[in-house]
Write an enzyme that holds these catalytic residues in place. Sequence first.
Site, PDB file in Angstrom:
ATOM      1  N   GLU A  86      24.112 104.758  16.350  1.00  0.00           N
ATOM      2  CA  GLU A  86      23.721 105.600  15.217  1.00  0.00           C
ATOM      3  C   GLU A  86      22.257 105.345  14.858  1.00  0.00           C
ATOM      4  O   GLU A  86      21.800 104.205  14.845  1.00  0.00           O
ATOM      5  CB  GLU A  86      24.619 105.311  14.020  1.00  0.00           C
ATOM      6  N   CYS A 148      32.214 104.041   7.822  1.00  0.00           N
ATOM      7  CA  CYS A 148      31.151 103.591   8.725  1.00  0.00           C
ATOM      8  C   CYS A 148      29.795 103.972   8.144  1.00  0.00           C
ATOM      9  O   CYS A 148      28.885 103.144   8.030  1.00  0.00           O
ATOM     10  CB  CYS A 148      31.326 104.213  10.102  1.00  0.00           C
ATOM     11  N   HIS A 169      29.175 102.819  17.202  1.00  0.00           N
ATOM     12  CA  HIS A 169      30.544 103.306  17.359  1.00  0.00           C
ATOM     13  C   HIS A 169      31.008 103.081  18.800  1.00  0.00           C
ATOM     14  O   HIS A 169      30.222 103.240  19.748  1.00  0.00           O
ATOM     15  CB  HIS A 169      30.637 104.805  17.040  1.00  0.00           C
TER      16      HIS A 169
END
Length: 230
Positions: A86, A148, A169
Amino acid sequence: MNRRERILLTGFGPFPGVRENATSKLVPEIAARAEQLNWNVQIAVDVLPVGWRDGPDRARQLIEQFDPAVVLHFGVSEAASGFVIETRAENICKPRPDAAGELPRLELLDLEGAADKACTIPCAAIVSRLRENGLPAELSEDAGGYLCNAVLLDTLARARPGLRAGFIHVPTYLAADSRPMTMADAVRGGLQIVHACLDQEILGDEVQREVAPTPTGPRRSQAWTASRIT
């Protein structure tokens, strides 16, 4: 150089739809493998509760207690076909119940905060390194609107200058024979991610070798738990 960088690795506990969160096993395995390799680092691991309030609060407490140089949060995603690195967290939250059945109180995580916050780990370099080692990896600009994203935004919003923080992830299922990625693959890749976030001078020559796959039995050495840091 004698200094030992401090690294905080977190996974998550179960939540609706995921009875066993693979990251709760993954982060202790990464830490245990790093210990075997004698890296000049100090690693703390913890499993965060999947709660709109408790998750960010726990992560914040760990960072304040351990004062790490690097924070890597790990979570699962059904959409992941490998490592998803991310690049940012958004100031939003979807009306999804947490592990306790609670919903977020507002549509924004921080009423006075920015629309998003950029991760401070070398995201592109991490993806390149994982691919060079034969592991599937991609960048993402959407950490989701669930816990998250909430934990990541809180970490980035409160980060002191110089803190390297990010979120990774992985697929929901990481078994010995699972596809597209096994638990051994995830551990190997996790070590590569840690390496990419640290200086070669800190880790030493050991990191020049590709990290080999490692058995994935349930190890949880208390020497590596954040609760041991005082």
